[in-house]
Write a protein that holds these residues in place. Structure first.
Motif, short mmCIF file in Angstrom:
data_model
loop_
_atom_site.label_atom_id
_atom_site.label_comp_id
_atom_site.label_asym_id
_atom_site.label_seq_id
_atom_site.Cartn_x
_atom_site.Cartn_y
_atom_site.Cartn_z
N ALA A 84 6.89 0.14 -12.91
CA ALA A 84 6.01 0.09 -11.73
C ALA A 84 6.79 -0.42 -10.51
O ALA A 84 6.64 0.10 -9.40
N HIS A 85 7.62 -1.42 -10.73
CA HIS A 85 8.46 -1.95 -9.65
C HIS A 85 9.45 -0.88 -9.18
O HIS A 85 9.65 -0.69 -7.97
N ILE A 86 10.07 -0.19 -10.12
CA ILE A 86 11.04 0.85 -9.77
C ILE A 86 10.36 1.98 -9.00
O ILE A 86 10.89 2.46 -8.00
N ILE A 87 9.18 2.40 -9.43
CA ILE A 87 8.45 3.48 -8.74
C ILE A 87 8.15 3.08 -7.30
O ILE A 87 8.37 3.86 -6.37
N LYS A 88 7.70 1.85 -7.12
CA LYS A 88 7.37 1.37 -5.78
C LYS A 88 8.62 1.34 -4.89
O LYS A 88 8.59 1.79 -3.74
N GLU A 89 9.72 0.84 -5.43
CA GLU A 89 10.95 0.74 -4.65
C GLU A 89 11.55 2.12 -4.33
O GLU A 89 12.02 2.35 -3.22
N VAL A 90 11.54 3.03 -5.31
CA VAL A 90 12.09 4.37 -5.07
C VAL A 90 11.26 5.08 -4.02
O VAL A 90 11.80 5.71 -3.10
N ARG A 91 9.94 4.99 -4.12
CA ARG A 91 9.06 5.62 -3.12
C ARG A 91 9.37 5.08 -1.73
O ARG A 91 9.49 5.84 -0.76
N HIS A 92 9.54 3.77 -1.62
CA HIS A 92 9.85 3.16 -0.33
C HIS A 92 11.20 3.63 0.21
O HIS A 92 11.32 3.99 1.39
N GLU A 93 12.21 3.63 -0.64
CA GLU A 93 13.55 4.03 -0.20
C GLU A 93 13.59 5.49 0.25
O GLU A 93 14.24 5.82 1.24
N LEU A 94 12.92 6.37 -0.48
CA LEU A 94 12.92 7.78 -0.11
C LEU A 94 12.16 8.02 1.20
O LEU A 94 12.57 8.83 2.03
N ALA A 95 11.05 7.32 1.38
CA ALA A 95 10.24 7.52 2.58
C ALA A 95 10.93 7.00 3.83
O ALA A 95 10.64 7.46 4.94
N THR A 96 11.85 6.05 3.67
CA THR A 96 12.51 5.46 4.84
C THR A 96 13.92 6.00 5.07
O THR A 96 14.68 5.42 5.83
N LEU A 97 14.25 7.11 4.42
CA LEU A 97 15.54 7.73 4.69
C LEU A 97 15.59 8.15 6.16
O LEU A 97 14.61 8.67 6.69
N PRO A 98 16.72 7.97 6.84
CA PRO A 98 16.75 8.22 8.28
C PRO A 98 16.50 9.67 8.69
O PRO A 98 15.93 9.91 9.74
N TYR A 99 16.92 10.64 7.89
CA TYR A 99 16.75 12.03 8.28
C TYR A 99 15.75 12.78 7.41
O TYR A 99 15.75 14.00 7.39
N TYR A 100 14.90 12.04 6.71
CA TYR A 100 13.85 12.67 5.90
C TYR A 100 12.70 13.05 6.82
O TYR A 100 12.17 12.20 7.54
N GLY A 101 12.35 14.32 6.83
CA GLY A 101 11.32 14.76 7.77
C GLY A 101 10.40 15.80 7.18
O GLY A 101 10.33 16.01 5.97
N VAL A 102 9.71 16.46 8.07
CA VAL A 102 8.67 17.41 7.69
C VAL A 102 9.24 18.66 7.01
O VAL A 102 8.54 19.33 6.27
N PHE A 103 10.53 18.95 7.19
CA PHE A 103 11.13 20.13 6.58
C PHE A 103 11.84 19.81 5.26
O PHE A 103 12.56 20.65 4.72
#
Length: 188
Positions: A37-56
């Protein structure tokens, strides 16, 4: 006399061995175990805050037994793929990262389609404009070789249908696949 010293020495060694075992077990119990559960939360956070992660781009992950994280999805920049893997590797408790993220091919035609789809779906006069005001809009537009896929989460089924209808109206597309999920139908 020699027997007495020998017994005392054996007794002291026994006490030291048992004391060290007790201390080691106490430290092991005090060290928090990293759960999935901790890993899922952290991975979700890290992926969502990637600098060039966007709508495409579209990233998803799976935590497998042994705390192995499998990354998958599609991105338009190779750096997003490598950044995602590097960030997930640094999370406490992750033992291994398998990177299955696909970098979409460079294509001026696909780039034009991405912009046209974005403008059609998120235009200011569109009922879906409210989704565009978020940091990363929830409707992701994946275009590969002239074919579009809509991924993400929307509030209602009518929003998913409207996004699909609007996307199909973009000229130059060979096909549109609707993989939008409804928020109320998602598992918690």
């Amino acid at each position: 006399m020699c027997n007495r010293k020998l017994r005392t020495l054996v007794m002291l060694l026994t006490i030291i061995v048992f004391a060290s075992a007790i201390v080691r077990n106490a430290f092991a119990a005090a060290t928090p175990q990293v759960g999935s559960a901790h890993i899922i939360k952290e991975v979700r956070h890290e992926l969502a805050t990637l600098p060039y992660y966007g709508v495409f781009d579209w990233l998803q992950f799976e935590v497998r037994p042994g705390n192995t994280v499998v990354l998958s999805g599609q991105v338009i920049r190779p750096t997003t793929k490598s950044d995602a893997e590097a960030r997930v590797k640094d999370i406490d408790g992750v033992s291994k990262v398998v990177n299955e993220i696909q970098v979409l091919p460079l294509s001026p035609h696909d780039d034009r389609l991405r912009v046209a789809l974005y403008r059609t779906i998120y235009n200011w006069d569109s009922p879906l404009f409210r989704y565009a005001t978020q940091a990363v809009p929830p409707i992701h537009i994946i275009v590969a070789n002239g074919r579009a896929t809509l991924k993400g989460v929307v509030a209602t089924k009518s929003d998913a249908q409207l996004a699909y209808i609007r996307a199909r109206s973009v000229p130059g597309l060979f096909g549109v696949k609707n993989e939008l999920q409804i928020e109320s139908e998602m598992p918690r």
